[in-house]
Design a protein around this motif. Structure first.
Motif, PDB file in Angstrom:
ATOM      1  N   LEU A 247      30.356  65.223  96.461  1.00 35.43           N
ATOM      2  CA  LEU A 247      30.356  66.579  97.003  1.00 35.43           C
ATOM      3  C   LEU A 247      29.192  66.805  97.961  1.00 35.43           C
ATOM      4  O   LEU A 247      29.229  67.727  98.780  1.00 35.43           O
ATOM      5  CB  LEU A 247      30.290  67.597  95.855  1.00 35.43           C
ATOM      6  CG  LEU A 247      31.500  67.595  94.916  1.00 35.43           C
ATOM      7  CD1 LEU A 247      31.322  68.620  93.805  1.00 35.43           C
ATOM      8  CD2 LEU A 247      32.787  67.865  95.680  1.00 35.43           C
ATOM      9  N   GLY A 248      28.140  65.980  97.868  1.00 36.51           N
ATOM     10  CA  GLY A 248      26.984  66.115  98.756  1.00 36.51           C
ATOM     11  C   GLY A 248      27.106  65.325 100.046  1.00 36.51           C
ATOM     12  O   GLY A 248      26.247  65.429 100.923  1.00 36.51           O
ATOM     13  N   LEU A 249      28.176  64.529 100.181  1.00 39.78           N
ATOM     14  CA  LEU A 249      28.362  63.718 101.393  1.00 39.78           C
ATOM     15  C   LEU A 249      28.537  64.608 102.628  1.00 39.78           C
ATOM     16  O   LEU A 249      29.276  65.590 102.595  1.00 39.78           O
ATOM     17  CB  LEU A 249      29.599  62.830 101.248  1.00 39.78           C
ATOM     18  CG  LEU A 249      29.427  61.419 100.676  1.00 39.78           C
ATOM     19  CD1 LEU A 249      30.772  60.719 100.632  1.00 39.78           C
ATOM     20  CD2 LEU A 249      28.433  60.603 101.497  1.00 39.78           C
ATOM     21  N   ARG A 250      27.874  64.219 103.724  1.00 40.57           N
ATOM     22  CA  ARG A 250      28.063  64.879 105.017  1.00 40.57           C
ATOM     23  C   ARG A 250      28.665  63.871 105.994  1.00 40.57           C
ATOM     24  O   ARG A 250      28.517  62.664 105.820  1.00 40.57           O
ATOM     25  CB  ARG A 250      26.728  65.399 105.558  1.00 40.57           C
ATOM     26  CG  ARG A 250      26.071  66.465 104.698  1.00 40.57           C
ATOM     27  CD  ARG A 250      24.744  66.878 105.332  1.00 40.57           C
ATOM     28  NE  ARG A 250      24.003  67.799 104.492  1.00 40.57           N
ATOM     29  CZ  ARG A 250      24.107  69.126 104.538  1.00 40.57           C
ATOM     30  NH1 ARG A 250      24.936  69.676 105.422  1.00 40.57           N
ATOM     31  NH2 ARG A 250      23.396  69.897 103.743  1.00 40.57           N
ATOM     32  N   GLN A 268      24.667  70.094  93.262  1.00 46.57           N
ATOM     33  CA  GLN A 268      24.689  70.562  91.881  1.00 46.57           C
ATOM     34  C   GLN A 268      24.585  72.066  91.835  1.00 46.57           C
ATOM     35  O   GLN A 268      24.088  72.694  92.764  1.00 46.57           O
ATOM     36  CB  GLN A 268      23.526  69.948  91.071  1.00 46.57           C
ATOM     37  CG  GLN A 268      23.618  68.451  90.870  1.00 46.57           C
ATOM     38  CD  GLN A 268      22.503  67.935  89.993  1.00 46.57           C
ATOM     39  OE1 GLN A 268      21.690  68.703  89.478  1.00 46.57           O
ATOM     40  NE2 GLN A 268      22.444  66.634  89.818  1.00 46.57           N
ATOM     41  N   ARG A 269      25.050  72.639  90.714  1.00 41.68           N
ATOM     42  CA  ARG A 269      24.867  74.070  90.490  1.00 41.68           C
ATOM     43  C   ARG A 269      23.671  74.254  89.570  1.00 41.68           C
ATOM     44  O   ARG A 269      23.634  73.699  88.475  1.00 41.68           O
ATOM     45  CB  ARG A 269      26.114  74.699  89.872  1.00 41.68           C
ATOM     46  CG  ARG A 269      25.930  76.187  89.547  1.00 41.68           C
ATOM     47  CD  ARG A 269      27.215  76.857  89.166  1.00 41.68           C
ATOM     48  NE  ARG A 269      28.100  77.034  90.302  1.00 41.68           N
ATOM     49  CZ  ARG A 269      27.974  77.983  91.220  1.00 41.68           C
ATOM     50  NH1 ARG A 269      26.964  78.841  91.153  1.00 41.68           N
ATOM     51  NH2 ARG A 269      28.836  78.088  92.202  1.00 41.68           N
ATOM     52  N   THR A 270      22.702  75.038  90.015  1.00 40.25           N
ATOM     53  CA  THR A 270      21.513  75.312  89.220  1.00 40.25           C
ATOM     54  C   THR A 270      21.469  76.795  88.869  1.00 40.25           C
ATOM     55  O   THR A 270      22.110  77.619  89.521  1.00 40.25           O
ATOM     56  CB  THR A 270      20.234  74.937  89.986  1.00 40.25           C
ATOM     57  OG1 THR A 270      20.152  75.738  91.181  1.00 40.25           O
ATOM     58  CG2 THR A 270      20.255  73.457  90.387  1.00 40.25           C
ATOM     59  N   ASN A 271      20.691  77.117  87.841  1.00 40.83           N
ATOM     60  CA  ASN A 271      20.602  78.509  87.401  1.00 40.83           C
ATOM     61  C   ASN A 271      19.929  79.390  88.455  1.00 40.83           C
ATOM     62  O   ASN A 271      20.292  80.543  88.643  1.00 40.83           O
ATOM     63  CB  ASN A 271      19.815  78.589  86.086  1.00 40.83           C
ATOM     64  CG  ASN A 271      20.588  77.986  84.932  1.00 40.83           C
ATOM     65  OD1 ASN A 271      21.810  77.918  84.964  1.00 40.83           O
ATOM     66  ND2 ASN A 271      19.878  77.525  83.912  1.00 40.83           N
ATOM     67  N   GLY A 321      28.946  70.920 107.431  1.00 40.82           N
ATOM     68  CA  GLY A 321      28.865  69.485 107.665  1.00 40.82           C
ATOM     69  C   GLY A 321      29.294  68.609 106.507  1.00 40.82           C
ATOM     70  O   GLY A 321      29.228  67.382 106.611  1.00 40.82           O
ATOM     71  N   HIS A 322      29.728  69.213 105.403  1.00 41.24           N
ATOM     72  CA  HIS A 322      30.131  68.413 104.249  1.00 41.24           C
ATOM     73  C   HIS A 322      31.504  67.774 104.479  1.00 41.24           C
ATOM     74  O   HIS A 322      32.378  68.359 105.138  1.00 41.24           O
ATOM     75  CB  HIS A 322      30.169  69.263 102.987  1.00 41.24           C
ATOM     76  CG  HIS A 322      28.812  69.496 102.397  1.00 41.24           C
ATOM     77  ND1 HIS A 322      27.950  70.442 102.895  1.00 41.24           N
ATOM     78  CD2 HIS A 322      28.161  68.902 101.357  1.00 41.24           C
ATOM     79  CE1 HIS A 322      26.829  70.425 102.190  1.00 41.24           C
ATOM     80  NE2 HIS A 322      26.928  69.504 101.262  1.00 41.24           N
ATOM     81  N   ARG A 331      31.298  74.829 100.290  1.00 41.99           N
ATOM     82  CA  ARG A 331      31.040  73.694  99.409  1.00 41.99           C
ATOM     83  C   ARG A 331      31.846  73.836  98.125  1.00 41.99           C
ATOM     84  O   ARG A 331      32.074  74.951  97.642  1.00 41.99           O
ATOM     85  CB  ARG A 331      29.539  73.611  99.085  1.00 41.99           C
ATOM     86  CG  ARG A 331      28.679  73.254 100.288  1.00 41.99           C
ATOM     87  CD  ARG A 331      27.209  73.314  99.971  1.00 41.99           C
ATOM     88  NE  ARG A 331      26.773  74.668  99.659  1.00 41.99           N
ATOM     89  CZ  ARG A 331      25.519  75.006  99.398  1.00 41.99           C
ATOM     90  NH1 ARG A 331      24.572  74.072  99.415  1.00 41.99           N
ATOM     91  NH2 ARG A 331      25.195  76.243  99.118  1.00 41.99           N
ATOM     92  N   ILE A 332      32.268  72.725  97.567  1.00 43.28           N
ATOM     93  CA  ILE A 332      33.110  72.740  96.363  1.00 43.28           C
ATOM     94  C   ILE A 332      32.234  72.776  95.124  1.00 43.28           C
ATOM     95  O   ILE A 332      31.314  71.965  94.973  1.00 43.28           O
ATOM     96  CB  ILE A 332      34.028  71.509  96.324  1.00 43.28           C
ATOM     97  CG1 ILE A 332      34.977  71.524  97.525  1.00 43.28           C
ATOM     98  CG2 ILE A 332      34.813  71.448  95.024  1.00 43.28           C
ATOM     99  CD1 ILE A 332      35.862  70.290  97.623  1.00 43.28           C
ATOM    100  N   ASP A 333      32.521  73.704  94.228  1.00 46.17           N
ATOM    101  CA  ASP A 333      31.793  73.783  92.964  1.00 46.17           C
ATOM    102  C   ASP A 333      32.194  72.603  92.079  1.00 46.17           C
ATOM    103  O   ASP A 333      33.387  72.330  91.921  1.00 46.17           O
ATOM    104  CB  ASP A 333      32.122  75.100  92.253  1.00 46.17           C
ATOM    105  CG  ASP A 333      31.190  75.378  91.096  1.00 46.17           C
ATOM    106  OD1 ASP A 333      31.127  74.544  90.174  1.00 46.17           O
ATOM    107  OD2 ASP A 333      30.530  76.428  91.103  1.00 46.17           O
ATOM    108  N   PRO A 334      31.236  71.875  91.500  1.00 55.34           N
ATOM    109  CA  PRO A 334      31.570  70.738  90.638  1.00 55.34           C
ATOM    110  C   PRO A 334      32.523  71.096  89.495  1.00 55.34           C
ATOM    111  O   PRO A 334      33.375  70.290  89.118  1.00 55.34           O
ATOM    112  CB  PRO A 334      30.205  70.297  90.100  1.00 55.34           C
ATOM    113  CG  PRO A 334      29.234  70.727  91.145  1.00 55.34           C
ATOM    114  CD  PRO A 334      29.782  72.013  91.687  1.00 55.34           C
TER     115      PRO A 334
END
Length: 414
Positions: A247-250, A268-271, A321-322, A331-334
């Protein structure tokens, strides 16, 4: 008038607030000074060294830390107070956010209730061992009040304990968090030794995983054919990339002419920050990998599809750019990717596995083809090769059986 003699090295005059330094009768050097302590108070600390310079350097570091507003913990305080200091002033600067969140939950849920009242300086290996043994046999449903919080009790409140105990893997993790905290207390000379290191929890059994077979992998890719993220799943099975790495690939990370991809970041999803782009898991995870011709072709088609989606979205498109995005460019949520993956597994008629098991499937299938461990290590981005060898030991054992069978047939039929 007789001029005063030079003061000895151990009695040199120092500026106010710099502390004192002198040589002890046992030959060691001792330095002492006042620093900031928890509760916005000040306390006198003492440090030691084999030379004057060493003792003075240690004291200077503590005073400098105090001047930055960071309190120095007291060994006379409780373990709970030290753990709070360690999480807020030390661990937060050295751990990834999600790891720090897990450490905090571990401290709040297990360490503070179990050992928090113990004095840091008086904590013993026996205390740690007794607490871990008790934790091993305690029903967490009852201890943490889960049953009491239910609308209708079905465990301890009705005297029908479900015996929900912690797994050996969780116990080892809790123990490792305590060891990390006490290790820093030793480095700061708050305690003479790390008593948690003297307690053995036993090596937990590695988590079992069920990778896809070659037939199942083909079955899954067939089910994913036509899905807008088909290229992502194909890339996952062919390269073993982690979910966050995919998911982090550009597009700038890809060289489709040379058939390579540079893995530089993870999503990643962080708090605190929500969906966040972070550095790779480890330095070894930052790597360049080869792309198979099939994936290169799929990526080219995926790029064309993304361009069409961008035209349809118009001004609502969010360019970042992803390589893999939603139909609006976000961006796609994991978590959403995991839901899509589970849906495709059901469609393919396959058992439910974790997304991470696609990575294990890649390594297992490649290893079964006779590829050397060092190549697989570089592909997966493992730091030491021992990790690769340990995780896939079951595959190597099966390959040993095959090799022995081949030898047996050669000896039986020359």
């Amino acid at each position: 008038m007789t001029p005063p003699r030079d003061a000895p090295a151990s009695r040199r005059v120092r500026a106010n607030g710099d502390g004192t330094v002198y040589q002890r009768k046992d030959g060691r050097w001792e330095a002492a000074g006042y620093v900031l302590a928890p509760g916005n108070t000040r306390k006198r600390v003492r440090v030691y060294g084999t030379t004057r310079k060493e003792a003075l350097t240690k004291l200077t570091e503590k005073i400098a830390t105090s001047n930055r507003g960071l309190p120095v913990p007291s060994a006379q305080g409780s373990l709970a107070a030290y753990l709070t200091y360690w999480l807020e002033n030390v661990a937060v600067h050295h751990l990834r956010e999600n790891t720090h969140t897990r450490y905090t939950a571990c401290v709040d849920r297990y360490l503070v209730p179990g050992l928090g009242k113990k004095k840091l300086a008086k904590l013993s290996a026996k205390d740690v061992r007794t607490w871990l043994n008790q934790l091993r046999i305690t029903c967490q449903c009852c201890t943490r009040g889960i049953d009491a919080g239910r609308d209708e009790a079905r465990c301890c409140a009705v005297r029908a304990c479900c015996s929900k105990r912690l797994s050996p893997l969780t116990l080892t993790y809790i123990h490792s968090v305590l060891k990390s905290a006490l290790e820093h207390a030793v480095r700061e000379e708050e305690i003479p030794r790390n008593v948690a290191r003297n307690v053995r929890t036993g090596a937990p059994r590695p988590r079992r995983f069920e990778p896809l077979t070659a037939t199942e992998a083909r079955q899954f890719l067939t089910a994913a054919q036509g899905h807008r993220l088909h290229t992502l799943f194909e890339l996952a099975l062919h390269t073993g990339l982690r979910k966050g790495e995919l998911l982090g690939l550009r597009w700038e990370d890809l060289d489709l002419d040379a058939s390579t991809a540079a893995i530089r970041r993870t999503l990643q999803r962080t708090n605190a920050g929500g969906l966040t782009t972070l550095p790779t898991k480890t330095r070894a995870s930052e790597r360049r990998i080869a792309l198979p011709a099939r994936c290169v072709q799929s990526l080219k088609l995926h790029h064309e599809q993304q361009q069409r989606e961008r035209e349809v979205a118009g001004t609502t498109w969010q360019h970042n750019g992803h390589v893999f995005t939603t139909a609006q460019g976000r961006r796609i949520d994991p978590t959403n990717l995991t839901r899509t993956f589970t849906t495709l597994l059901r469609k393919a008629g396959l058992r439910r596995i974790r997304f991470h098991d696609l990575r294990h499937s890649t390594a297992t299938l490649v290893l079964e083809q006779g590829v050397e461990l060092i190549v697989i290590k570089e592909l997966l981005g493992h730091a030491p090769i021992g990790v690769t060898a340990t995780v896939y030991a079951h595959v190597r054992l099966r390959l040993q059986h095959d090799a022995i069978d081949l030898l047996g047939r050669a000896l039986d039929h020359p």
